[in-house]
Write a protein that holds these residues in place. Structure first.
Motif, PDB file in Angstrom:
ATOM      1  N   THR A  45       0.840  -1.200   0.000  1.00 57.90           N
ATOM      2  CA  THR A  45       0.000   0.000   0.000  1.00 57.90           C
ATOM      3  C   THR A  45       0.874   1.249   0.000  1.00 57.90           C
ATOM      4  O   THR A  45       1.860   1.312   0.739  1.00 57.90           O
ATOM      5  CB  THR A  45      -0.886   0.039   1.270  1.00 57.90           C
ATOM      6  OG1 THR A  45      -1.657  -1.160   1.335  1.00 57.90           O
ATOM      7  CG2 THR A  45      -1.821   1.244   1.249  1.00 57.90           C
ATOM      8  N   ARG A  56      -2.170  -1.111  -3.554  1.00 59.55           N
ATOM      9  CA  ARG A  56      -3.301  -0.285  -3.129  1.00 59.55           C
ATOM     10  C   ARG A  56      -2.817   1.158  -2.969  1.00 59.55           C
ATOM     11  O   ARG A  56      -1.750   1.398  -2.398  1.00 59.55           O
ATOM     12  CB  ARG A  56      -3.825  -0.790  -1.793  1.00 59.55           C
ATOM     13  CG  ARG A  56      -5.178  -0.175  -1.455  1.00 59.55           C
ATOM     14  CD  ARG A  56      -5.468  -0.267   0.017  1.00 59.55           C
ATOM     15  NE  ARG A  56      -5.320  -1.606   0.555  1.00 59.55           N
ATOM     16  CZ  ARG A  56      -6.328  -2.329   1.063  1.00 59.55           C
ATOM     17  NH1 ARG A  56      -7.545  -1.834   1.087  1.00 59.55           N
ATOM     18  NH2 ARG A  56      -6.103  -3.513   1.571  1.00 59.55           N
ATOM     19  N   ILE A 114      -3.772   5.053  -1.584  1.00 59.79           N
ATOM     20  CA  ILE A 114      -4.683   5.862  -0.754  1.00 59.79           C
ATOM     21  C   ILE A 114      -4.165   7.299  -0.755  1.00 59.79           C
ATOM     22  O   ILE A 114      -3.007   7.553  -0.417  1.00 59.79           O
ATOM     23  CB  ILE A 114      -4.764   5.312   0.689  1.00 59.79           C
ATOM     24  CG1 ILE A 114      -5.330   3.886   0.657  1.00 59.79           C
ATOM     25  CG2 ILE A 114      -5.648   6.214   1.546  1.00 59.79           C
ATOM     26  CD1 ILE A 114      -5.302   3.183   1.996  1.00 59.79           C
ATOM     27  N   ASP A 164     -13.286   5.648  -2.321  1.00 61.67           N
ATOM     28  CA  ASP A 164     -12.758   5.034  -1.091  1.00 61.67           C
ATOM     29  C   ASP A 164     -11.233   5.043  -1.040  1.00 61.67           C
ATOM     30  O   ASP A 164     -10.643   4.610  -0.046  1.00 61.67           O
ATOM     31  CB  ASP A 164     -13.340   3.632  -0.848  1.00 61.67           C
ATOM     32  CG  ASP A 164     -12.906   2.652  -1.894  1.00 61.67           C
ATOM     33  OD1 ASP A 164     -12.302   3.089  -2.905  1.00 61.67           O
ATOM     34  OD2 ASP A 164     -13.162   1.449  -1.716  1.00 61.67           O
ATOM     35  N   GLU A 165     -10.590   5.531  -2.101  1.00 67.81           N
ATOM     36  CA  GLU A 165      -9.128   5.723  -2.051  1.00 67.81           C
ATOM     37  C   GLU A 165      -8.753   7.104  -1.505  1.00 67.81           C
ATOM     38  O   GLU A 165      -7.581   7.376  -1.292  1.00 67.81           O
ATOM     39  CB  GLU A 165      -8.521   5.580  -3.453  1.00 67.81           C
ATOM     40  CG  GLU A 165      -8.572   4.155  -3.991  1.00 67.81           C
ATOM     41  CD  GLU A 165      -8.041   4.057  -5.416  1.00 67.81           C
ATOM     42  OE1 GLU A 165      -7.771   2.925  -5.845  1.00 67.81           O
ATOM     43  OE2 GLU A 165      -7.903   5.097  -6.086  1.00 67.81           O
ATOM     44  N   ILE A 178      -7.000   5.196   9.095  1.00 74.71           N
ATOM     45  CA  ILE A 178      -6.769   4.600   7.768  1.00 74.71           C
ATOM     46  C   ILE A 178      -6.455   3.114   7.906  1.00 74.71           C
ATOM     47  O   ILE A 178      -7.010   2.270   7.198  1.00 74.71           O
ATOM     48  CB  ILE A 178      -5.601   5.316   7.042  1.00 74.71           C
ATOM     49  CG1 ILE A 178      -5.965   6.779   6.747  1.00 74.71           C
ATOM     50  CG2 ILE A 178      -5.252   4.588   5.745  1.00 74.71           C
ATOM     51  CD1 ILE A 178      -4.806   7.588   6.142  1.00 74.71           C
ATOM     52  N   THR A 196      -9.644   1.260   8.898  1.00 75.20           N
ATOM     53  CA  THR A 196     -10.664   1.236   7.852  1.00 75.20           C
ATOM     54  C   THR A 196     -10.267   0.307   6.709  1.00 75.20           C
ATOM     55  O   THR A 196     -11.095  -0.421   6.156  1.00 75.20           O
ATOM     56  CB  THR A 196     -10.882   2.666   7.298  1.00 75.20           C
ATOM     57  OG1 THR A 196     -11.115   3.545   8.391  1.00 75.20           O
ATOM     58  CG2 THR A 196     -12.055   2.720   6.331  1.00 75.20           C
ATOM     59  N   HIS A 197      -8.981   0.333   6.331  1.00 74.64           N
ATOM     60  CA  HIS A 197      -8.530  -0.469   5.179  1.00 74.64           C
ATOM     61  C   HIS A 197      -7.817  -1.747   5.604  1.00 74.64           C
ATOM     62  O   HIS A 197      -7.288  -2.459   4.750  1.00 74.64           O
ATOM     63  CB  HIS A 197      -7.598   0.380   4.294  1.00 74.64           C
ATOM     64  CG  HIS A 197      -8.320   1.428   3.504  1.00 74.64           C
ATOM     65  ND1 HIS A 197      -8.973   1.147   2.328  1.00 74.64           N
ATOM     66  CD2 HIS A 197      -8.513   2.754   3.723  1.00 74.64           C
ATOM     67  CE1 HIS A 197      -9.513   2.266   1.848  1.00 74.64           C
ATOM     68  NE2 HIS A 197      -9.259   3.251   2.689  1.00 74.64           N
ATOM     69  N   LEU A 251      -4.931  -2.314   7.024  1.00 73.26           N
ATOM     70  CA  LEU A 251      -3.571  -2.307   6.483  1.00 73.26           C
ATOM     71  C   LEU A 251      -2.582  -2.899   7.474  1.00 73.26           C
ATOM     72  O   LEU A 251      -2.787  -2.814   8.688  1.00 73.26           O
ATOM     73  CB  LEU A 251      -3.127  -0.868   6.192  1.00 73.26           C
ATOM     74  CG  LEU A 251      -3.961  -0.060   5.223  1.00 73.26           C
ATOM     75  CD1 LEU A 251      -3.324   1.324   5.043  1.00 73.26           C
ATOM     76  CD2 LEU A 251      -4.091  -0.779   3.881  1.00 73.26           C
ATOM     77  N   THR A 309       3.300  -0.856   4.341  1.00 75.12           N
ATOM     78  CA  THR A 309       2.707   0.398   3.880  1.00 75.12           C
ATOM     79  C   THR A 309       3.773   1.487   3.865  1.00 75.12           C
ATOM     80  O   THR A 309       4.569   1.578   4.793  1.00 75.12           O
ATOM     81  CB  THR A 309       1.560   0.829   4.835  1.00 75.12           C
ATOM     82  OG1 THR A 309       0.576  -0.210   4.850  1.00 75.12           O
ATOM     83  CG2 THR A 309       0.921   2.136   4.398  1.00 75.12           C
TER      84      THR A 309
END
Lengths: 297, 297
Positions: free
Chosen positions: B21, B53, B55, B83-84, B229, B232-233, B235, B240
């Protein structure tokens, strides 16, 4: 100097003899809420009869000197004249006079009519009141705010009409380091009917954060206001006593200016708070209230 | 970890392989002013093709996620979905969800429509927009502002419609220590067309001064936004990487959240500023710009 509690009649009389001028805070000294402090009217009338000079000192920047004369007279304090009232707006305008601020420059006022009136009376040109009803419409409006080389100072006072447009303009003008950044006072809260609202000292904080600059503050407890009072009335600080009920504004104010200080316990400060106060907020004298002088003079 | 300059093709490829990510700041990373950074579009398209991914993280609290999708798409960044986009308003509403803030309480918003939209979308009730055009009429109006036990939080974001009435209401509600004091972000300046204006971090300062309280700040560089973040995702912070051009917001943000950090030199930071930055603002990796990846993937 050692703290002296004034109780004996001789001490009270000796204290009064020591000074030509009394600087008087009003709220907590002359009245508390809607009640007049017992004996305060009589004491001030006696001070006048003895030839003492009285100067009423307030940080409120919204009221004119005439409106204070009217209020004091209505409450039974006799003989008050406008030149005895020293509000922070008037003191700020006097400060601009003492530094010879150019009369052809514009002063952007983030404040109310009272400030504009005092500056106008001393021959200065102001702007800013026209933004009182400004409503933000978007980024194009911000881009339209441009530096203006006619502006020589930004003056902040209490402003119930504060809005983003005013902050954006003041921020823009303050980008020029030659533009003065002045605040009438720095009270963090505005007291109304036993409650509080954000005060002048809260309202200029956005400009400190956004510009990285600090304003010169005129009002109590800062020495500038006392310097202006001393210069305007040609006072001798050693023959002058500041009378107030707050350690952090009134007493600190007198101390910073080299005057003697009298704490009255008829307002917000309790006697047991004095010993633990910082050195520069400790008074020279304490009385229960101004009424203590009533029967001994 | 030692700072690594990514220049060799192998290093660039190994870097990309290390992460699932990428969190992306936009201004200074994808574009600078009105110019798109060379190769940024192609690099992001390649990241997508490799299954990474993406964001997009912004402190701007006034724009909705849909308006960012529209902007990115118009600038040629393909495949972006709502949603990104992680703006500070959305992150703040998510934070209220994660702390189970009661849906029957009111949130007083000192901010613009974008905040209200994000809170409404997550089922919360707000008020405050009705004060956008409020004009002060005097002390009676202040007295009429009363504590309101339906209010459970004050949320501050960028507010071009800020006025004294809003500050007075927020101050009144915050007298109750149970009422949460939250800010979407703390940027001191709001950049517009190469100039600055007072930002969100300036606008809530009056409340700090008048109430003595400090807000919980959600946006970069505070860990709360990254926590939201991550939650929610779902991760893994170790897989990341935060990509940004500012040490004090973007890089500090990634570091506070336990992510890797990549500094791009296409924005406000020069390479020679890195060694003297505080330890928690130093990146793990540096590239001249996102375009560096374009030809090696």
């Amino acid at each position: 100097m050692t703290l002296q509690h004034l109780t004996a009649a001789d001490d009270l009389r000796a204290f009064v003899d020591r000074f030509d001028t009394f600087l008087l805070d009003m709220d907590g000294v002359l009245w508390q809420g809607s009640d007049i402090i017992d004996g305060a009217r009589e004491t001030l009338a006696q001070f006048r009869a003895m030839g003492k000079r009285l100067i009423f000192v307030t940080n409120n920047s919204t009221k004119s000197r005439d409106s204070y004369v009217e209020k004091l007279t209505k409450l039974g304090f006799t003989g008050v004249t406008a030149d005895e009232i020293f509000g922070s707006s008037y003191a700020t305008a006097c400060y601009f006079t003492t530094i010879d601020f150019p009369k052809d420059k514009l002063i952007y006022v983030m404040g109310q009519q009272g400030i504009v009136d005092e500056f106008t009376a001393q021959g200065f040109q102001t702007c800013g009141l026209e933004d009182q009803g400004a409503v933000f419409h978007g980024i194009d409006e911000l881009i339209a705010i441009q530096p203006d080389e006619r502006i020589g100072a930004v003056v902040c006072g209490f402003d119930g009409y504060l809005n983003y447009t005013k902050l954006a303009k003041a921020h823009t003008y303050l980008q020029d380091p030659e533009v003065l950044f002045i605040a009438t006072n720095a009270d963090s809260q505005y007291p109304v009917s036993g409650r509080t609202f954000p005060g002048t000292g809260a309202l200029f904080q956005p400009l400190i954060t956004s510009t990285g600059r600090q304003p010169t503050v005129i009002g109590k407890p800062h020495a500038t206001m006392l310097d202006v009072i001393v210069a305007t009335h040609h006072l001798d600080p050693h023959r002058t006593c500041m009378v107030g009920d707050r350690l952090d504004t009134d007493i600190a104010f007198g101390r910073h200016g080299g005057c003697a200080t009298l704490l009255v316990l008829s307002g917000v400060t309790r006697e047991d708070q004095v010993p633990s106060a910082p050195e520069d907020m400790r008074p020279d004298y304490i009385v229960p209230s101004l009424g203590a002088f009533q029967d001994v003079l």
